[in-house]
Write an enzyme that holds these catalytic residues in place. Structure first.
Site, PDB file in Angstrom:
ATOM      1  N   HIS A 258       2.184 -15.262  24.313  1.00 28.21           N
ATOM      2  CA  HIS A 258       2.039 -14.005  23.566  1.00 28.21           C
ATOM      3  C   HIS A 258       0.709 -14.065  22.813  1.00 28.21           C
ATOM      4  O   HIS A 258      -0.344 -14.044  23.424  1.00 28.21           O
ATOM      5  CB  HIS A 258       3.238 -13.833  22.632  1.00 28.21           C
ATOM      6  CG  HIS A 258       3.350 -12.481  21.992  1.00 28.21           C
ATOM      7  ND1 HIS A 258       2.600 -11.399  22.373  1.00 28.21           N
ATOM      8  CD2 HIS A 258       4.137 -12.027  20.970  1.00 28.21           C
ATOM      9  CE1 HIS A 258       2.916 -10.350  21.641  1.00 28.21           C
ATOM     10  NE2 HIS A 258       3.838 -10.696  20.778  1.00 28.21           N
ATOM     11  N   HIS A 309      -1.125  -8.302  33.479  1.00 28.66           N
ATOM     12  CA  HIS A 309      -0.357  -7.808  32.340  1.00 28.66           C
ATOM     13  C   HIS A 309       0.965  -7.253  32.832  1.00 28.66           C
ATOM     14  O   HIS A 309       1.072  -6.794  33.974  1.00 28.66           O
ATOM     15  CB  HIS A 309      -1.145  -6.729  31.588  1.00 28.66           C
ATOM     16  CG  HIS A 309      -0.549  -6.336  30.282  1.00 28.66           C
ATOM     17  ND1 HIS A 309       0.352  -5.306  30.165  1.00 28.66           N
ATOM     18  CD2 HIS A 309      -0.703  -6.856  29.033  1.00 28.66           C
ATOM     19  CE1 HIS A 309       0.723  -5.200  28.894  1.00 28.66           C
ATOM     20  NE2 HIS A 309       0.103  -6.135  28.191  1.00 28.66           N
ATOM     21  N   ASP A 366      -6.677 -10.318  26.106  1.00 26.64           N
ATOM     22  CA  ASP A 366      -7.023 -11.690  25.733  1.00 26.64           C
ATOM     23  C   ASP A 366      -8.253 -12.205  26.470  1.00 26.64           C
ATOM     24  O   ASP A 366      -8.854 -13.198  26.057  1.00 26.64           O
ATOM     25  CB  ASP A 366      -5.847 -12.634  26.008  1.00 26.64           C
ATOM     26  CG  ASP A 366      -4.635 -12.295  25.169  1.00 26.64           C
ATOM     27  OD1 ASP A 366      -4.788 -12.168  23.945  1.00 26.64           O
ATOM     28  OD2 ASP A 366      -3.535 -12.144  25.727  1.00 26.64           O
TER      29      ASP A 366
END
Length: 424
Positions: A258, A309, A366
């Site tokens: 996460h 994702h 990210d």
């Protein structure tokens, strides 16, 4: 005599659940449907995450969208004036109160957050992780609050704002081993204060502050289904205090799957640079991507961090916003070669994932965020705490929404597949 660890290891098979049992019992593993979409578990007015649409029951991938209270994130970022930086404060207000603030309301909200005075902080922790320290400090706020368990919505909102104002001060007090009881520049934005506390001086450019402000804006929320927000909402449904709920959300965000993923991406890049330098050669980078998938490089997990994702497939709007600003910042700091390598690897990784797994993927938030933090002079240990600082706005919003509207205890069911089933 066997140790307890040896006993547990000898009986590990008794705790193993075969993945085929999920389809047999029609249980959605990870709360995911067979087509990869999330199982619907709640209603929210706060945030929507869009990566596909259904037409005649067929799923089609579309360009990703992140919507805060009806406003696309791109609109909220682009509408920010050039002469000041309060984008995160505006987004936090929007998420919590449900509407964009007037100039007066934004000023009042900003003044409340940036003029916050923090009580005593004990910097002596028995944990090396900042996220754990944040959990401890948030729970300490409960102990100092004479009405911590109130279920009055307005009171919970104020407590949530106090948490939102406290977490940046907690973070940099721990990181710098120096107590920040208040913000160094309450007349400036949160992004500017973070840069000052991170660097230990006020030497930053408007461009740097604006990019950090954008990072805070895009991390502020990501719907009610992301792991940390869902953990917050599940606990909120019990009626417990807001401090317990935010502390639990921080614990979730700490996980490398996460909020901790940005650190994984950064370390993966370091390994790539060490292996092949700052190359943009497609064949060289393609070999690296295949080695990552083959568990023959970096951490041998078989993952290409920052690629793919759960919802976004064609594009992650957050990654696109960061990528654009990342390119400008890298050029201004003479790091075009590093940026070009990272950007080239993104394209290669997407291509290899299609070739190897037959799936459409994109870079997620990210992929670039860790590198941008590095360009801003912020060290790896602060990447996920910065995520927590921003996401607290969303956590508070969802907590309040749950306490107002979704009053039922969240209590899903499991299917028992233990040893007695054959006797039933």
């Amino acid at each position: 005599m066997k140790t307890l660890k040896e006993i547990y290891q000898a009986n590990e098979e008794l705790n193993y659940i075969d993945s085929s049992l999920y389809s047999r019992y029609r249980v959605k593993a990870g709360l995911r449907n067979d087509n990869g979409t999330g199982v619907k578990v709640g209603l929210t007015k706060i945030c929507d995450v869009i990566g596909y649409k259904f037409v005649h029951e067929k799923k089609y991938n579309i360009d990703g969208q992140l919507i805060y209270r009806g406003y696309p994130i791109n609109y909220l970022v682009d509408k920010q004036p050039k002469d000041r930086i309060f984008g995160f404060e505006e987004v936090a207000f929007l998420l919590i109160f449900g509407t964009l603030p007037t100039e007066e309301q934004l000023q009042e909200f900003k003044d409340y957050l940036l003029n916050f005075k923090m009580g005593p902080v004990d910097l002596q922790y028995e944990t090396p992780n900042i996220l754990n320290a944040l959990q401890i400090e948030v729970l300490k706020l409960y102990a100092k609050d004479p009405s911590a368990d109130t279920d009055d919505l307005e009171e919970r909102m104020i407590k949530g704002l106090n948490i939102l104002a406290s977490i940046p001060l907690f973070t940099f007090s721990y990181a710098r081993n120096k107590v920040f009881k208040s913000y160094p520049y309450p007349d400036k934005s949160l992004a500017e204060n973070i840069l000052c506390m991170a660097r230990g001086n006020d030497q930053y450019t408007l461009e740097e502050a604006r990019i950090l402000d954008t990072l805070l804006m895009i991390h502020a929320d990501h719907g009610g289904g992301n792991n940390s927000t869902f953990a917050n909402v599940v606990i909120s449904s019990t009626g417990t205090d807001i401090y317990s709920c935010i502390s639990a959300a921080i614990g979730s965000l700490k996980g490398p799957k996460h909020g901790g993923a940005n650190c994984k991406v950064t370390n993966m890049f370091k390994a790539i640079f060490h292996e092949v330098g700052f190359t943009t050669d497609k064949l060289t980078l393609k070999k690296i991507a295949n080695r990552l998938l083959d568990k023959d490089f970096f951490d041998h997990s078989g993952l290409i961090y920052g690629i793919g994702h759960a919802i976004y497939t064609k594009s992650d709007p957050r990654a696109l916003l960061i990528q654009q600003q990342c390119e400008m910042l890298a050029k201004s700091k003479g790091q075009e070669d590093i940026y070009n390598c990272i950007h080239a690897f993104e394209k290669v990784a997407v291509e290899v994932m299609k070739e190897r797994k037959g799936i459409d993927v994109c870079a997620n938030v990210d992929y670039y965020s860790g590198y941008v933090y590095s360009l801003l002079g912020i060290e790896n240990d602060l990447f996920t705490p910065l995520f927590a600082i921003s996401r607290t706005a969303g956590w508070v919003s969802h907590h309040l929404e749950n306490r107002q509207s979704n009053r039922k205890l969240i209590r899903p069911a499991n299917v028992y597949v233990g040893g007695m089933e054959e006797n039933e």
